[in-house]
Design a protein around this motif. Sequence first.
Motif, PDB file in Angstrom:
ATOM      1  N   LYS A 115       0.865  -1.171   0.000  1.00 36.25           N
ATOM      2  CA  LYS A 115       0.000   0.000   0.000  1.00 36.25           C
ATOM      3  C   LYS A 115       0.908   1.229   0.000  1.00 36.25           C
ATOM      4  N   ILE A 116       0.933   1.931  -1.116  1.00 29.33           N
ATOM      5  CA  ILE A 116       1.821   3.091  -1.261  1.00 29.33           C
ATOM      6  C   ILE A 116       0.956   4.339  -1.297  1.00 29.33           C
ATOM      7  N   GLU A 117       1.064   5.166  -0.269  1.00 34.91           N
ATOM      8  CA  GLU A 117       0.179   6.320  -0.118  1.00 34.91           C
ATOM      9  C   GLU A 117       0.988   7.584   0.123  1.00 34.91           C
ATOM     10  N   SER A 118       0.575   8.684  -0.546  1.00 37.65           N
ATOM     11  CA  SER A 118       1.183  10.000  -0.332  1.00 37.65           C
ATOM     12  C   SER A 118       2.699   9.939  -0.463  1.00 37.65           C
ATOM     13  N   SER A 119       3.165   9.281  -1.520  1.00 36.57           N
ATOM     14  CA  SER A 119       4.605   9.116  -1.736  1.00 36.57           C
ATOM     15  C   SER A 119       5.072   9.912  -2.948  1.00 36.57           C
ATOM     16  N   ASN A 120       6.311  10.346  -2.907  1.00 43.02           N
ATOM     17  CA  ASN A 120       6.919  11.041  -4.033  1.00 43.02           C
ATOM     18  C   ASN A 120       7.851  10.066  -4.747  1.00 43.02           C
ATOM     19  N   LEU A 121       7.414   9.539  -5.889  1.00 45.22           N
ATOM     20  CA  LEU A 121       8.202   8.568  -6.647  1.00 45.22           C
ATOM     21  C   LEU A 121       8.703   9.177  -7.950  1.00 45.22           C
ATOM     22  N   ARG A 122       8.848  10.493  -7.979  1.00 45.07           N
ATOM     23  CA  ARG A 122       9.280  11.177  -9.201  1.00 45.07           C
ATOM     24  C   ARG A 122      10.628  10.658  -9.671  1.00 45.07           C
ATOM     25  N   GLY A 123      10.690  10.294 -10.966  1.00 45.77           N
ATOM     26  CA  GLY A 123      11.946   9.884 -11.567  1.00 45.77           C
ATOM     27  C   GLY A 123      12.439   8.511 -11.170  1.00 45.77           C
ATOM     28  N   VAL A 124      11.686   7.782 -10.365  1.00 44.28           N
ATOM     29  CA  VAL A 124      12.110   6.446  -9.939  1.00 44.28           C
ATOM     30  C   VAL A 124      12.053   5.475 -11.118  1.00 44.28           C
ATOM     31  N   VAL A 125      13.043   4.603 -11.239  1.00 42.14           N
ATOM     32  CA  VAL A 125      13.079   3.575 -12.280  1.00 42.14           C
ATOM     33  C   VAL A 125      12.910   2.212 -11.612  1.00 42.14           C
ATOM     34  N   MET A 126      11.903   1.457 -12.053  1.00 43.62           N
ATOM     35  CA  MET A 126      11.670   0.113 -11.525  1.00 43.62           C
ATOM     36  C   MET A 126      11.881  -0.914 -12.622  1.00 43.62           C
ATOM     37  N   ARG A 127      12.606  -1.962 -12.336  1.00 50.73           N
ATOM     38  CA  ARG A 127      12.825  -3.046 -13.298  1.00 50.73           C
ATOM     39  C   ARG A 127      12.616  -4.395 -12.598  1.00 50.73           C
ATOM     40  N   ASP A 128      11.881  -5.266 -13.274  1.00 52.57           N
ATOM     41  CA  ASP A 128      11.650  -6.610 -12.740  1.00 52.57           C
ATOM     42  C   ASP A 128      11.101  -6.561 -11.312  1.00 52.57           C
ATOM     43  N   VAL A 129      10.152  -5.650 -11.084  1.00 49.71           N
ATOM     44  CA  VAL A 129       9.562  -5.484  -9.761  1.00 49.71           C
ATOM     45  C   VAL A 129       8.192  -6.161  -9.705  1.00 49.71           C
ATOM     46  N   VAL A 130       7.932  -6.882  -8.638  1.00 50.21           N
ATOM     47  CA  VAL A 130       6.640  -7.546  -8.450  1.00 50.21           C
ATOM     48  C   VAL A 130       5.726  -6.622  -7.662  1.00 50.21           C
ATOM     49  N   MET A 131       4.601  -6.222  -8.286  1.00 52.41           N
ATOM     50  CA  MET A 131       3.653  -5.321  -7.634  1.00 52.41           C
ATOM     51  C   MET A 131       2.240  -5.870  -7.729  1.00 52.41           C
ATOM     52  N   ASP A 132       2.100  -7.173  -7.858  1.00 51.48           N
ATOM     53  CA  ASP A 132       0.772  -7.776  -7.965  1.00 51.48           C
ATOM     54  C   ASP A 132      -0.081  -7.394  -6.759  1.00 51.48           C
ATOM     55  N   GLY A 133      -1.285  -6.886  -7.045  1.00 50.74           N
ATOM     56  CA  GLY A 133      -2.215  -6.564  -5.973  1.00 50.74           C
ATOM     57  C   GLY A 133      -1.855  -5.323  -5.176  1.00 50.74           C
ATOM     58  N   ALA A 134      -0.838  -4.593  -5.602  1.00 49.72           N
ATOM     59  CA  ALA A 134      -0.437  -3.393  -4.874  1.00 49.72           C
ATOM     60  C   ALA A 134      -1.424  -2.252  -5.110  1.00 49.72           C
ATOM     61  N   GLU A 135      -1.435  -1.280  -4.213  1.00 53.33           N
ATOM     62  CA  GLU A 135      -2.273  -0.088  -4.342  1.00 53.33           C
ATOM     63  C   GLU A 135      -1.383   1.144  -4.243  1.00 53.33           C
ATOM     64  N   ILE A 136      -1.498   2.017  -5.247  1.00 53.01           N
ATOM     65  CA  ILE A 136      -0.753   3.274  -5.226  1.00 53.01           C
ATOM     66  C   ILE A 136      -1.776   4.400  -5.334  1.00 53.01           C
ATOM     67  N   PHE A 137      -1.809   5.295  -4.368  1.00 51.86           N
ATOM     68  CA  PHE A 137      -2.802   6.356  -4.416  1.00 51.86           C
ATOM     69  C   PHE A 137      -2.267   7.624  -3.757  1.00 51.86           C
ATOM     70  N   ASP A 138      -2.833   8.761  -4.219  1.00 50.21           N
ATOM     71  CA  ASP A 138      -2.452  10.077  -3.688  1.00 50.21           C
ATOM     72  C   ASP A 138      -0.943  10.277  -3.726  1.00 50.21           C
ATOM     73  N   SER A 139      -0.303   9.876  -4.835  1.00 52.80           N
ATOM     74  CA  SER A 139       1.154   9.945  -4.932  1.00 52.80           C
ATOM     75  C   SER A 139       1.582  10.595  -6.242  1.00 52.80           C
ATOM     76  N   ARG A 140       2.881  10.951  -6.314  1.00 48.54           N
ATOM     77  CA  ARG A 140       3.447  11.572  -7.508  1.00 48.54           C
ATOM     78  C   ARG A 140       4.322  10.562  -8.231  1.00 48.54           C
ATOM     79  N   LEU A 141       3.972  10.273  -9.496  1.00 50.70           N
ATOM     80  CA  LEU A 141       4.726   9.324 -10.307  1.00 50.70           C
ATOM     81  C   LEU A 141       5.345  10.023 -11.521  1.00 50.70           C
ATOM     82  N   ASN A 142       5.559  11.334 -11.429  1.00 48.16           N
ATOM     83  CA  ASN A 142       6.076  12.096 -12.567  1.00 48.16           C
ATOM     84  C   ASN A 142       7.402  11.519 -13.054  1.00 48.16           C
TER      85      ASN A 142
END
Length: 263
Positions: free
Chosen positions: A89-116
């Motif tokens: 559960k990822i909430e109110s997070s700043n993930l700007r510019g983050v690079v993800m590779r081969d990441v498992v996010m099955d069933g994850a929730e991302i809300f109220d966050s910055r993914l720019n």
Amino acid sequence: MVEEIKFHERIKTLRVERNMTQQELGDLLGVTSQAVSKWETGIATPDISLLPKISKLFNCTIDSLFFGRVDSTMQSKKTMIREDLEEAKIESSNLRGVVMRDVVMDGAEIFDSRLNGMRIHHGGMANLSLKHLDMDGLTIGFSQMNGAVIHDLGGHTIPIRFAENDFKNCIIDRCDLANAELVNCNLSGLRISGSMLKESWLLQPEPYEPVHIEEVDFRNSVITKSNLNDVHIENCTVEGLIINGVPVGELLASYKMSQAPKR
């Protein structure tokens, strides 16, 4: 299912990550090292009045302190490789510019966050939930997003790009996807409702199951190299719609004339 409270694990992990002793943490919070020790062993939990101070100190939400919903180090990481964020559960997070590779996010929730400007490649994101996000410049490629729910995304000034993704049976609801690019994606069973796709490019392989689209603004969109056999368009405004260079208005006018009774 009741979630397991993980405060004792979280508080110790957060303290150790910052190379703090129990005494140092206690001094910052105005409690004794013995109190911190009791928190970390699960004997006791801090007074409710301390929770905002603890969450601010460790830059995480109060909810995450008890249920481990947010990786507190995520916001400081710029590259994440082969990490397991399943059902996170990822909430109110700043993930700007983050690079993800081969990441498992099955069933994850991302809300109220910055993914720019965030880039995700070769991710496992089945049943992922994305809600209330700022996603300018987000790129997702070669990922499994089957069953994902994308809800209530606002406008974007930098295009969003999806390439070589599996969107089978996904739901896109109340989203502004203006200028978004979907390239070589599996949209089998996709449902889009109440969304804006103005000036977007929708490029997809042959679908295996019907794609359901309703209450979507497609003005100035381009659909190309797609299989539209047996597509039904009902109760839609088609002013200016062109199919293979022929205005639909002219086709409808000709059809009406052909159906008119002959005198």
